[in-house]
Structure formats: C-alpha cells, structure tokens
Design an enzyme around this catalytic site. Sequence first.
Site, short mmCIF file in Angstrom:
data_model
loop_
_atom_site.label_atom_id
_atom_site.label_comp_id
_atom_site.label_asym_id
_atom_site.label_seq_id
_atom_site.Cartn_x
_atom_site.Cartn_y
_atom_site.Cartn_z
N HIS A 1 0.82 -1.22 0.00
CA HIS A 1 0.00 0.00 0.00
C HIS A 1 0.85 1.27 0.00
O HIS A 1 0.36 2.33 0.34
CB HIS A 1 -0.97 0.00 1.19
CG HIS A 1 -2.06 -1.03 1.07
ND1 HIS A 1 -2.83 -1.44 2.14
CD2 HIS A 1 -2.51 -1.74 -0.01
CE1 HIS A 1 -3.70 -2.35 1.73
NE2 HIS A 1 -3.52 -2.56 0.44
N CYS B 1 6.28 17.72 -10.08
CA CYS B 1 7.33 16.71 -10.25
C CYS B 1 8.61 17.36 -10.78
O CYS B 1 8.57 18.07 -11.79
CB CYS B 1 6.85 15.64 -11.21
SG CYS B 1 8.11 14.44 -11.64
N THR C 1 -3.92 -7.77 11.09
CA THR C 1 -4.71 -7.16 10.02
C THR C 1 -6.15 -7.67 10.13
O THR C 1 -6.38 -8.84 10.42
CB THR C 1 -4.09 -7.45 8.63
OG1 THR C 1 -4.96 -6.90 7.62
CG2 THR C 1 -3.85 -8.92 8.37
C1 BJW Z 1 -3.42 -6.22 16.73
C2 BJW Z 1 -2.81 -5.43 17.72
C3 BJW Z 1 -1.68 -5.97 18.37
C4 BJW Z 1 -4.50 -4.32 16.90
N1 BJW Z 1 -1.24 -7.18 18.04
N2 BJW Z 1 -2.96 -7.42 16.43
C5 BJW Z 1 -13.51 -7.35 -3.02
C6 BJW Z 1 -14.63 -7.27 -2.22
C7 BJW Z 1 -15.04 -6.05 -1.71
C8 BJW Z 1 -14.34 -4.88 -1.99
C9 BJW Z 1 -13.24 -4.95 -2.79
C10 BJW Z 1 -12.84 -6.17 -3.29
N3 BJW Z 1 -11.71 -5.96 -4.02
C11 BJW Z 1 -11.40 -4.66 -3.98
C12 BJW Z 1 -12.33 -4.01 -3.25
C13 BJW Z 1 -12.32 -2.54 -3.00
C14 BJW Z 1 -11.40 -2.11 -1.90
C15 BJW Z 1 -11.79 -2.82 -0.61
O1 BJW Z 1 -11.17 -3.78 -0.17
N4 BJW Z 1 -12.79 -2.32 0.09
C16 BJW Z 1 -13.21 -2.89 1.36
C17 BJW Z 1 -13.15 -1.84 2.45
C18 BJW Z 1 -14.56 -3.52 1.20
N5 BJW Z 1 -9.98 -2.33 -2.20
C19 BJW Z 1 -9.29 -1.49 -2.98
O2 BJW Z 1 -9.81 -0.51 -3.48
C20 BJW Z 1 -7.85 -1.82 -3.24
N6 BJW Z 1 -7.56 -1.80 -4.63
C21 BJW Z 1 -8.02 -2.74 -5.47
O3 BJW Z 1 -8.67 -3.69 -5.08
O4 BJW Z 1 -7.65 -2.55 -6.78
C22 BJW Z 1 -8.09 -3.51 -7.74
C23 BJW Z 1 -6.97 -4.48 -8.06
C24 BJW Z 1 -6.62 -5.49 -7.19
C25 BJW Z 1 -5.61 -6.39 -7.54
C26 BJW Z 1 -4.94 -6.24 -8.71
C27 BJW Z 1 -5.29 -5.19 -9.56
C28 BJW Z 1 -6.31 -4.31 -9.24
C29 BJW Z 1 -6.92 -0.78 -2.61
C30 BJW Z 1 -6.96 -0.80 -1.12
C31 BJW Z 1 -6.10 0.33 -0.56
C32 BJW Z 1 -6.16 0.40 0.97
N7 BJW Z 1 -5.55 1.60 1.41
C33 BJW Z 1 -5.43 1.86 2.84
C34 BJW Z 1 -4.82 3.25 3.02
C35 BJW Z 1 -3.32 3.23 2.64
C36 BJW Z 1 -2.64 4.51 2.91
C37 BJW Z 1 -2.72 4.94 4.36
O5 BJW Z 1 -2.19 4.24 5.25
O6 BJW Z 1 -3.30 5.98 4.59
O7 BJW Z 1 -4.59 0.86 3.46
S1 BJW Z 1 -6.95 1.67 3.74
C38 BJW Z 1 -6.23 0.98 5.20
O8 BJW Z 1 -6.71 -0.37 5.39
C39 BJW Z 1 -4.73 0.87 4.90
C40 BJW Z 1 -4.42 -0.47 5.48
O9 BJW Z 1 -3.22 -0.96 4.91
C41 BJW Z 1 -5.63 -1.28 5.15
C42 BJW Z 1 -5.80 -2.53 5.98
O10 BJW Z 1 -5.97 -2.23 7.33
P1 BJW Z 1 -5.33 -3.17 8.44
O11 BJW Z 1 -3.87 -3.10 8.38
O12 BJW Z 1 -5.95 -4.52 8.36
O13 BJW Z 1 -5.77 -2.40 9.79
P2 BJW Z 1 -7.13 -2.46 10.62
O14 BJW Z 1 -7.18 -1.26 11.46
O15 BJW Z 1 -8.30 -2.73 9.75
O16 BJW Z 1 -6.97 -3.75 11.55
C43 BJW Z 1 -6.01 -3.79 12.59
C44 BJW Z 1 -5.96 -5.21 13.15
O17 BJW Z 1 -4.90 -5.30 14.07
C45 BJW Z 1 -7.23 -5.62 13.89
O18 BJW Z 1 -7.64 -6.90 13.43
C46 BJW Z 1 -6.80 -5.67 15.37
O19 BJW Z 1 -7.47 -6.67 16.11
C47 BJW Z 1 -5.33 -5.99 15.23
N8 BJW Z 1 -4.48 -5.52 16.33
N9 BJW Z 1 -3.50 -4.26 17.90
C48 BJW Z 1 -1.88 -7.90 17.14
N10 BJW Z 1 -1.02 -5.27 19.41
#
Ligand code: BJW
Length: 237
Positions: A119, A143, A183
């Site tokens: 990401h 740029c 995650t």
């Molecule tokens: C602990 C802890 C401790 C806490 N110890 N654990 C299929 C179905 C539905 C939707 C889609 C789909 N495919 C695509 C989509 C659309 C969309 C999507 O997924 N939407 C959903 C919300 C439904 N995805 C996209 O748009 C992606 N692009 C895409 O699919 O393009 C098409 C394509 C794919 C493949 C090839 C070619 C084309 C892009 C997604 C971009 C996400 N961007 C972000 C922001 C990045 C920049 C920034 O940081 O600002 O990324 S969003 C945000 O969420 C960030 C993170 O990386 C990402 C994931 O979050 P993460 O890391 O899981 O955090 P949390 O907060 O959700 O969870 C934390 C966890 O930690 C929890 O479980 C806690 O319990 C745990 N925890 N303390 C251990 N001490």
Amino acid sequence: MGHDMTTTPRFVFLTGAGISAESGIPTFRTPDGGGPAMWAEHSVDDVATPAGYRRNRNLVHRFYQERREACAAAEPNAAHYALAALAAALGDKVLVVTQNVDDLHERAGLPARNLIHMHGALATAICAGCRHRVDAGVYGDRCPRCRDGLLRPDVVWFGERPYEMPRIERAVRDAYLFVAVGTSGEVYPAAGLVDIARVHGASTVELNLQQTSGLFDETRLGPASRTVPELVKNLIG
Ligand code: BJW
C-alpha cells in the site's frame, strides 16, 4: 518456468496496522489499548481516495504529513525485530508483505529485498503523471522530472491497484507457511491472499488480538510483540 528453490520465499508474512499498534501508531478500524482508530477521526473518502485528493489536496497532504511525524516519533517493537531476525536467519526464504505505510520494518533491520510495501510508503511521494518517486521530506507541488505532474503521497488509496501484486501472489502460491499479523482482513486484495495460500497448500496462521475471518488453519491470540517472537523462535529452531 520453475522457480529457483534457493530464493523462492517459503515463509510469507502479511502484516497490518496491528503490528505497529504497540509502537504507538493508531490502527484504522479498531481502537487498540484505548487509542483512537484512524478512520474514526478522519473520513476515508476525504483522505484515502483519489476523489478526496482531487477535492482537497491540502487536507490530504496535511493528513499524511501528520502520519509521517507520528511515524518518525515511533520505534519498532519486538514483532518488527523478530521478523528482521527471521530474515537474517533464513534470507530470501522470508518475505514480509506489509500493508503499512510506516517504515518500522526497515528500521528494525529487515532488508528491502525481504519487504514489499503493497500500500505504498510515507517515506516517498510520487508523481501522479510520470510515476517518478521523490523523498517525501523535500517535496513541493510539481514533479522535478516531468515538471508537469502533481506530486502526491506514495500510498495506495481505495480504487487504486496495490503495488507488486504479481510478485506477491507468486510468493503466496509458493509459500508453505502464510502468516497474517495484525490485520482485520477487511481490505482486498490483501484479505484474499489467505485464500490463495490455502488453495496452494500452505499452512495458514493468524496472529491477532481477536479472530478475524475464520479462514486460517490456526489463530494465535495476543499482542504481536509476544506472538510474533514466539512463532519466529519456533521457525528458527
Ligand atoms: C493487533 C494489535 C496488536 C491491533 N497485536 N494485532 C472485493 C470485495 C469487496 C471490496 C473490494 C474487493 N476488491 C477490492 C475491493 C475494494 C477495496 C476494498 O477492499 N474495500 C473494502 C473496504 C470492502 N480495495 C481497494 O480498493 C484496493 N484496490 C483494489 O482492489 O484494486 C483492484 C486491483 C486489485 C488487484 C490487482 C489489480 C487491481 C486498494 C486498497 C487500498 C487500501 N488503502 C489503505 C490506506 C493506505 C494509505 C494509508 O495508510 O493511509 O490501506 S486503507 C487501510 O486499510 C490501509 C491499510 O493498509 C488497510 C488494511 O488495514 P489493516 O492493516 O488490516 O488495519 P485495521 O485497522 O483494519 O486492523 C487492525 C488489526 O490489528 C485488527 O484486526 C486488530 O485486532 C489488530 N491488532 N492491535 C496484534 N497489538
């Protein structure tokens, strides 16, 4: 064409915001340790979509600048160090695919060749036109290479294609252990990697404070700073 067995990653770790939570960096969706979750404080549509950036570039730049400052003030924790130690022990058999834009894996000593920032990264900015990358510490509006495109945060927003997907999917297909650390499994395509791992016969383990999807062979509950070093200790033997 077959893969070179000595360099194919066999242990693939997918890390998320939870691995950096104990370093003081807020997660996106879950309040951890009483701290605020990012998306409770900021609108996803405003700061993590191309449309939000087009609407208000200053707001988006400010958001990422604050994130850079929070990241600079944070230190890697035992989970980041354990993964670096695993890579030091097993070399190219280890690949860490991080969804995080912080640099705590690298600052713990994980070599760049063992790490993919799917990401993007706070450390760089990228030209929206020619995709030239610059150090985020010094970037202006335009740029320096093409002199035309706007420089934007080098992160992957909703609707954009995550980086290095072919390399990630190849590694996950070839893995014999796939571990997801901290995650929520709510964001695709990262959330779908466990399916690829399972279909291709890998063992799958989730390390989290809570169970997420139920798609993993095993879930080990607890803070990453404990569960990751424990797992790494078993792997190094
Ligand atoms: C602990 C802890 C401790 C806490 N110890 N654990 C299929 C179905 C539905 C939707 C889609 C789909 N495919 C695509 C989509 C659309 C969309 C999507 O997924 N939407 C959903 C919300 C439904 N995805 C996209 O748009 C992606 N692009 C895409 O699919 O393009 C098409 C394509 C794919 C493949 C090839 C070619 C084309 C892009 C997604 C971009 C996400 N961007 C972000 C922001 C990045 C920049 C920034 O940081 O600002 O990324 S969003 C945000 O969420 C960030 C993170 O990386 C990402 C994931 O979050 P993460 O890391 O899981 O955090 P949390 O907060 O959700 O969870 C934390 C966890 O930690 C929890 O479980 C806690 O319990 C745990 N925890 N303390 C251990 N001490």
